[in-house]
Design a protein around this motif. Structure first.
Motif, PDB file in Angstrom:
ATOM      1  N   ASP A 131       6.518 -21.928   7.852  1.00  0.00           N
ATOM      2  CA  ASP A 131       7.409 -21.092   7.038  1.00  0.00           C
ATOM      3  C   ASP A 131       7.038 -19.621   7.162  1.00  0.00           C
ATOM      4  O   ASP A 131       7.912 -18.759   7.289  1.00  0.00           O
ATOM      5  CB  ASP A 131       7.337 -21.513   5.565  1.00  0.00           C
ATOM      6  N   ILE A 132       5.756 -19.330   7.131  1.00  0.00           N
ATOM      7  CA  ILE A 132       5.293 -17.939   7.246  1.00  0.00           C
ATOM      8  C   ILE A 132       5.685 -17.365   8.607  1.00  0.00           C
ATOM      9  O   ILE A 132       6.202 -16.246   8.689  1.00  0.00           O
ATOM     10  CB  ILE A 132       3.778 -17.840   6.983  1.00  0.00           C
ATOM     11  N   LYS A 133       5.493 -18.135   9.677  1.00  0.00           N
ATOM     12  CA  LYS A 133       5.890 -17.660  11.014  1.00  0.00           C
ATOM     13  C   LYS A 133       7.389 -17.373  11.064  1.00  0.00           C
ATOM     14  O   LYS A 133       7.822 -16.364  11.618  1.00  0.00           O
ATOM     15  CB  LYS A 133       5.528 -18.693  12.083  1.00  0.00           C
ATOM     16  N   TYR A 134       8.186 -18.283  10.482  1.00  0.00           N
ATOM     17  CA  TYR A 134       9.634 -18.089  10.452  1.00  0.00           C
ATOM     18  C   TYR A 134       9.986 -16.791   9.715  1.00  0.00           C
ATOM     19  O   TYR A 134      10.795 -15.995  10.187  1.00  0.00           O
ATOM     20  CB  TYR A 134      10.328 -19.284   9.779  1.00  0.00           C
ATOM     21  N   LEU A 135       9.377 -16.598   8.549  1.00  0.00           N
ATOM     22  CA  LEU A 135       9.687 -15.410   7.738  1.00  0.00           C
ATOM     23  C   LEU A 135       9.202 -14.124   8.404  1.00  0.00           C
ATOM     24  O   LEU A 135       9.886 -13.097   8.336  1.00  0.00           O
ATOM     25  CB  LEU A 135       9.098 -15.563   6.332  1.00  0.00           C
ATOM     26  N   LEU A 136       8.045 -14.162   9.064  1.00  0.00           N
ATOM     27  CA  LEU A 136       7.564 -12.984   9.800  1.00  0.00           C
ATOM     28  C   LEU A 136       8.581 -12.580  10.863  1.00  0.00           C
ATOM     29  O   LEU A 136       8.897 -11.395  11.019  1.00  0.00           O
ATOM     30  CB  LEU A 136       6.212 -13.272  10.458  1.00  0.00           C
ATOM     31  N   LYS A 137       9.090 -13.581  11.578  1.00  0.00           N
ATOM     32  CA  LYS A 137      10.078 -13.309  12.629  1.00  0.00           C
ATOM     33  C   LYS A 137      11.380 -12.788  12.016  1.00  0.00           C
ATOM     34  O   LYS A 137      11.942 -11.799  12.489  1.00  0.00           O
ATOM     35  CB  LYS A 137      10.329 -14.590  13.435  1.00  0.00           C
ATOM     36  N   ARG A 138      11.853 -13.452  10.965  1.00  0.00           N
ATOM     37  CA  ARG A 138      13.109 -13.044  10.317  1.00  0.00           C
ATOM     38  C   ARG A 138      13.021 -11.615   9.789  1.00  0.00           C
ATOM     39  O   ARG A 138      13.976 -10.851   9.854  1.00  0.00           O
ATOM     40  CB  ARG A 138      13.425 -14.011   9.185  1.00  0.00           C
ATOM     41  N   LEU A 139      11.858 -11.259   9.240  1.00  0.00           N
ATOM     42  CA  LEU A 139      11.673  -9.931   8.646  1.00  0.00           C
ATOM     43  C   LEU A 139      11.135  -8.914   9.647  1.00  0.00           C
ATOM     44  O   LEU A 139      10.899  -7.759   9.294  1.00  0.00           O
ATOM     45  CB  LEU A 139      10.739 -10.029   7.435  1.00  0.00           C
ATOM     46  N   VAL A 140      10.922  -9.346  10.885  1.00  0.00           N
ATOM     47  CA  VAL A 140      10.413  -8.504  11.960  1.00  0.00           C
ATOM     48  C   VAL A 140       9.110  -7.811  11.537  1.00  0.00           C
ATOM     49  O   VAL A 140       8.971  -6.591  11.636  1.00  0.00           O
ATOM     50  CB  VAL A 140      11.479  -7.483  12.451  1.00  0.00           C
ATOM     51  N   LEU A 141       8.184  -8.614  11.065  1.00  0.00           N
ATOM     52  CA  LEU A 141       6.861  -8.107  10.692  1.00  0.00           C
ATOM     53  C   LEU A 141       5.872  -8.532  11.779  1.00  0.00           C
ATOM     54  O   LEU A 141       5.674  -9.725  12.001  1.00  0.00           O
ATOM     55  CB  LEU A 141       6.431  -8.656   9.336  1.00  0.00           C
ATOM     56  N   THR A 142       5.285  -7.559  12.442  1.00  0.00           N
ATOM     57  CA  THR A 142       4.410  -7.868  13.572  1.00  0.00           C
ATOM     58  C   THR A 142       2.965  -7.423  13.350  1.00  0.00           C
ATOM     59  O   THR A 142       2.121  -7.663  14.191  1.00  0.00           O
ATOM     60  CB  THR A 142       4.937  -7.199  14.858  1.00  0.00           C
ATOM     61  N   ARG A 143       2.712  -6.764  12.223  1.00  0.00           N
ATOM     62  CA  ARG A 143       1.346  -6.303  11.939  1.00  0.00           C
ATOM     63  C   ARG A 143       0.899  -6.861  10.589  1.00  0.00           C
ATOM     64  O   ARG A 143       1.663  -6.837   9.619  1.00  0.00           O
ATOM     65  CB  ARG A 143       1.288  -4.780  11.885  1.00  0.00           C
ATOM     66  N   LYS A 144      -0.322  -7.350  10.545  1.00  0.00           N
ATOM     67  CA  LYS A 144      -0.818  -7.929   9.286  1.00  0.00           C
ATOM     68  C   LYS A 144      -0.876  -6.875   8.181  1.00  0.00           C
ATOM     69  O   LYS A 144      -0.675  -7.200   7.010  1.00  0.00           O
ATOM     70  CB  LYS A 144      -2.145  -8.649   9.481  1.00  0.00           C
ATOM     71  N   GLU A 145      -1.069  -5.616   8.530  1.00  0.00           N
ATOM     72  CA  GLU A 145      -1.084  -4.555   7.522  1.00  0.00           C
ATOM     73  C   GLU A 145       0.263  -4.475   6.794  1.00  0.00           C
ATOM     74  O   GLU A 145       0.315  -4.232   5.587  1.00  0.00           O
ATOM     75  CB  GLU A 145      -1.417  -3.194   8.159  1.00  0.00           C
ATOM     76  N   ASP A 146       1.345  -4.682   7.545  1.00  0.00           N
ATOM     77  CA  ASP A 146       2.675  -4.658   6.938  1.00  0.00           C
ATOM     78  C   ASP A 146       2.882  -5.851   6.005  1.00  0.00           C
ATOM     79  O   ASP A 146       3.541  -5.739   4.981  1.00  0.00           O
ATOM     80  CB  ASP A 146       3.761  -4.644   8.019  1.00  0.00           C
ATOM     81  N   VAL A 147       2.303  -6.990   6.382  1.00  0.00           N
ATOM     82  CA  VAL A 147       2.406  -8.181   5.534  1.00  0.00           C
ATOM     83  C   VAL A 147       1.636  -7.950   4.234  1.00  0.00           C
ATOM     84  O   VAL A 147       2.133  -8.261   3.140  1.00  0.00           O
ATOM     85  CB  VAL A 147       1.895  -9.443   6.264  1.00  0.00           C
ATOM     86  N   PHE A 148       0.442  -7.363   4.332  1.00  0.00           N
ATOM     87  CA  PHE A 148      -0.324  -7.097   3.106  1.00  0.00           C
ATOM     88  C   PHE A 148       0.387  -6.072   2.220  1.00  0.00           C
ATOM     89  O   PHE A 148       0.397  -6.207   0.999  1.00  0.00           O
ATOM     90  CB  PHE A 148      -1.760  -6.656   3.428  1.00  0.00           C
ATOM     91  N   ALA A 149       1.019  -5.093   2.827  1.00  0.00           N
ATOM     92  CA  ALA A 149       1.790  -4.119   2.043  1.00  0.00           C
ATOM     93  C   ALA A 149       2.938  -4.824   1.324  1.00  0.00           C
ATOM     94  O   ALA A 149       3.229  -4.528   0.154  1.00  0.00           O
ATOM     95  CB  ALA A 149       2.315  -3.003   2.944  1.00  0.00           C
ATOM     96  N   LEU A 150       3.571  -5.761   1.999  1.00  0.00           N
ATOM     97  CA  LEU A 150       4.659  -6.516   1.382  1.00  0.00           C
ATOM     98  C   LEU A 150       4.129  -7.374   0.219  1.00  0.00           C
ATOM     99  O   LEU A 150       4.724  -7.397  -0.855  1.00  0.00           O
ATOM    100  CB  LEU A 150       5.340  -7.408   2.421  1.00  0.00           C
TER     101      LEU A 150
END
Length: 176
Positions: A131-150
């Protein structure tokens, strides 16, 4: 209890039955889908889920109606449950998915679901990583820093478990 797979069509039929039963009582309700239910129903990113994680109101009435439906159909009486409320953020956002006379169904936004999935991440025997991989792709998040900011948009930094940090670092290493 029979082991019923909760597919998108089955979940929608069950939710419409809740709506009908609310209507018979002259009531209206709201359900917000999270987790696997949102991934299955709203995003169609997977075929099924084991249960429907949601927050709903009127809580006791909907819980009782869902338990009765489960009992009648040989399913778990907790097929619809609010165990997810421990991860609900007061900053969470959701969108209307479906509405009829007696029931409004909302879904948490993809960003919010990603943040929740990261916060509650189960590493073994879970669809969380998919699910996380799917959502990363859908939201076009490619850096872990962006995920932590989210994640920090919804949860205070000091509530983010260490396992989340390690799991995300491992996940991004795999994605390289």
């Amino acid at each position: 209890m029979g082991n019923f797979t909760l597919t998108k069509s089955r979940i929608l039929r069950l939710l419409k039955e809740i709506s009908r039963r609310l209507g018979r009582r002259g009531l209206t309700g709201e359900i917000v889908l999270f987790g696997g239910a949102a991934m299955t129903v709203v995003f169609s990113s997977r075929e099924s889920t084991r249960d429907v994680d949601a927050v709903f109101r009127p809580a006791k009435i909907i819980r009782d109606i869902a338990a009765q439906i489960g009992k009648e159909r040989g399913m778990s009486e907790t097929w619809l449950n609010d165990a997810v409320k421990g991860f609900v953020s007061d900053k969470g956002d959701h969108n209307l998915y479906y509405e009829d006379r007696n029931l409004k169904i909302f879904s948490a936004s993809p960003e919010y679901i990603l943040a929740m999935k990261c916060m509650s991440m189960r590493l073994a025997d879970s669809k969380d990583e998919e699910d996380i991989k799917y959502l990363l792709k859908r939201l076009v998040l490619t850096r872990k820093e962006d995920v932590f900011a989210l994640i920090e948009k919804y949860y205070p930094r000091n509530r983010i478990p260490a396992k989340t940090q390690f799991a995300l670092e491992e996940l991004f290493d795999k994605l390289k």
